[in-house]
Design a protein around this motif. Sequence first.
Motif, PDB file in Angstrom:
ATOM      1  N   PRO A 173      -0.805   6.555  -0.531  1.00 20.96           N
ATOM      2  CA  PRO A 173      -1.691   4.714  -1.183  1.00 20.96           C
ATOM      3  C   PRO A 173      -2.850   4.109  -0.728  1.00 20.96           C
ATOM      4  N   ARG A 174      -3.600   5.219   0.155  1.00 23.46           N
ATOM      5  CA  ARG A 174      -5.003   4.630   0.726  1.00 23.46           C
ATOM      6  C   ARG A 174      -5.616   5.351   0.082  1.00 23.46           C
ATOM      7  N   ALA A 175      -6.073   6.170  -0.948  1.00 22.04           N
ATOM      8  CA  ALA A 175      -7.133   6.344  -1.064  1.00 22.04           C
ATOM      9  C   ALA A 175      -6.802   7.376  -2.485  1.00 22.04           C
ATOM     10  N   GLY A 176      -5.873   7.530  -3.122  1.00 24.27           N
ATOM     11  CA  GLY A 176      -5.274   7.815  -4.734  1.00 24.27           C
ATOM     12  C   GLY A 176      -4.960   6.797  -5.824  1.00 24.27           C
ATOM     13  N   VAL A 177      -4.470   7.292  -6.534  1.00 25.97           N
ATOM     14  CA  VAL A 177      -4.952   6.241  -7.692  1.00 25.97           C
ATOM     15  C   VAL A 177      -3.514   5.037  -7.822  1.00 25.97           C
ATOM     16  N   PHE A 178      -2.394   5.442  -6.946  1.00 24.60           N
ATOM     17  CA  PHE A 178      -1.842   4.261  -6.093  1.00 24.60           C
ATOM     18  C   PHE A 178      -2.858   3.320  -5.170  1.00 24.60           C
ATOM     19  N   SER A 179      -3.424   3.696  -4.812  1.00 26.31           N
ATOM     20  CA  SER A 179      -4.086   2.559  -3.795  1.00 26.31           C
ATOM     21  C   SER A 179      -4.572   1.382  -4.838  1.00 26.31           C
ATOM     22  N   ALA A 180      -5.108   1.415  -6.166  1.00 23.14           N
ATOM     23  CA  ALA A 180      -5.584   0.404  -6.549  1.00 23.14           C
ATOM     24  C   ALA A 180      -4.233  -1.026  -6.358  1.00 23.14           C
ATOM     25  N   LEU A 181      -2.520   0.062  -7.040  1.00 19.41           N
ATOM     26  CA  LEU A 181      -1.339  -0.995  -7.072  1.00 19.41           C
ATOM     27  C   LEU A 181      -1.714  -1.267  -5.224  1.00 19.41           C
ATOM     28  N   ASN A 182      -1.732  -0.609  -4.297  1.00 17.43           N
ATOM     29  CA  ASN A 182      -1.263  -1.777  -3.289  1.00 17.43           C
ATOM     30  C   ASN A 182      -2.586  -3.131  -2.979  1.00 17.43           C
ATOM     31  N   ALA A 183      -3.542  -2.590  -3.486  1.00 17.67           N
ATOM     32  CA  ALA A 183      -4.471  -3.682  -3.704  1.00 17.67           C
ATOM     33  C   ALA A 183      -4.146  -4.765  -4.190  1.00 17.67           C
ATOM     34  N   LEU A 184      -3.323  -4.720  -5.218  1.00 21.36           N
ATOM     35  CA  LEU A 184      -2.990  -6.116  -6.163  1.00 21.36           C
ATOM     36  C   LEU A 184      -1.905  -6.095  -5.180  1.00 21.36           C
ATOM     37  N   TRP A 185      -0.912  -5.870  -4.461  1.00 21.15           N
ATOM     38  CA  TRP A 185       0.466  -5.931  -4.041  1.00 21.15           C
ATOM     39  C   TRP A 185       0.749  -4.783  -2.592  1.00 21.15           C
ATOM     40  N   PRO A 186       0.230  -5.938  -1.281  1.00 20.62           N
ATOM     41  CA  PRO A 186       0.047  -5.150  -0.631  1.00 20.62           C
ATOM     42  C   PRO A 186       1.361  -4.217  -0.191  1.00 20.62           C
ATOM     43  N   GLY A 187       1.649  -3.069  -0.106  1.00 21.36           N
ATOM     44  CA  GLY A 187       2.463  -2.540   1.092  1.00 21.36           C
ATOM     45  C   GLY A 187       3.886  -2.419  -0.015  1.00 21.36           C
ATOM     46  N   ALA A 188       3.234  -1.845  -1.567  1.00 23.70           N
ATOM     47  CA  ALA A 188       4.262  -1.832  -2.831  1.00 23.70           C
ATOM     48  C   ALA A 188       4.088  -0.216  -3.183  1.00 23.70           C
ATOM     49  N   TRP A 189       3.694   0.143  -2.159  1.00 21.81           N
ATOM     50  CA  TRP A 189       3.689   2.030  -2.454  1.00 21.81           C
ATOM     51  C   TRP A 189       3.154   2.142  -0.926  1.00 21.81           C
ATOM     52  N   ASN A 190       4.251   3.078  -0.470  1.00 18.31           N
ATOM     53  CA  ASN A 190       4.110   3.696   0.410  1.00 18.31           C
ATOM     54  C   ASN A 190       4.948   5.013   0.974  1.00 18.31           C
ATOM     55  N   PRO A 191       4.985   5.637   0.257  1.00 16.29           N
ATOM     56  CA  PRO A 191       6.046   7.175   0.526  1.00 16.29           C
ATOM     57  C   PRO A 191       5.920   7.914   1.752  1.00 16.29           C
ATOM     58  N   ALA A 192       5.043   7.529   3.286  1.00 20.46           N
ATOM     59  CA  ALA A 192       4.958   8.056   3.654  1.00 20.46           C
ATOM     60  C   ALA A 192       5.786   7.294   4.985  1.00 20.46           C
ATOM     61  N   LEU A 193       6.790   5.929   4.136  1.00 25.41           N
ATOM     62  CA  LEU A 193       7.125   4.510   5.342  1.00 25.41           C
ATOM     63  C   LEU A 193       8.559   4.783   3.835  1.00 25.41           C
ATOM     64  N   ASN A 194       8.439   5.050   2.836  1.00 29.64           N
ATOM     65  CA  ASN A 194      10.110   4.164   2.126  1.00 29.64           C
ATOM     66  C   ASN A 194      10.099   5.835   1.436  1.00 29.64           C
TER      67      ASN A 194
END
Length: 294
Positions: free
Chosen positions: A131-152
């Motif tokens: 969620p911080r450096a991969g492709v899905f970091s762009a998703l979290n940039a638009l919607w913070p917390g939308a993707w976080n496999p470390a916690l969800n």
Amino acid sequence: MERRATFRSPLLPWLLVLPQLLIIFVFFYWPTGEAFHWAFTLEQPWGGGRQWVGWQNFQEIFSSSAYWSSVRVSLFYAFGTSAVAIFIALLLALFIDREVRGSRGWGVALIWPYAIAAPAIGMIFRFVFDPRAGVFSALNALWPGAWNPALNGAHAMLMLILAGAWQLVAYNFVFFLAGLQSIPRSLTEAAAMDGAGPMRRMRDLQVPLLAPTFFFLVVINLTDSFTNSFGLVDIMTAGGPARATEIMVYKIYADGFKGLDYSGAAAQSIVLMGLVILLTVIQFRFVERKMHYR
């Protein structure tokens, strides 16, 4: 006329199969026998003997909520991974089977991923879904917390299923493509002459004729998902978060090598082996008979 192989010496056939028998004994029957023995004894963590306890180890794991959670997680992961891998491989094989430009090159490229080791796949997917450096970091940039496999836990399981399916797609693709190429071209050509389009031919002709291949791959994929997924889990999630991805094979490792509960881990391995055998028997008993045409 039936032909049978004959040997001048009755000892020669046994000498020919002896290496294979030794491999099976050393790497399967011997470890399995040791696991059975450990499952009914209490093994000391640092050596020093063992004590016969009967069914105590099995009673402890069956009364553990954490163990039943690992069973549920394993079933969800195995069926989810198998379904995704078989569906994607079938679609790829159906498209590659058509005679289009570059189809052979794409076919070879789709086989290569099966040669990649599970830990390497885990590292790749862990980076991609970071969620911080991969492709899905762009998703979290638009919607913070939308993707976080470390916690969800749901996100972690989805990431794990996609990685496991990606690993199996290449294997399934080979068999689906072989099954499609074994279908007589006269059948598909006759269907095309009758006015059936590509999608209609896939749905009503090719896919039904692949039923035996479907059955074989379901058995192999489920077995592989239960037994060969340790590398992915260890690299990507380590069973977390909050044991959301702690499948049975990883729990055996965690209890046996980290918790030093050798006897409990052996009992869990016996249960896992029994579960895989049970699923295979059910598939052969109730599903296999529907997968052949006369």
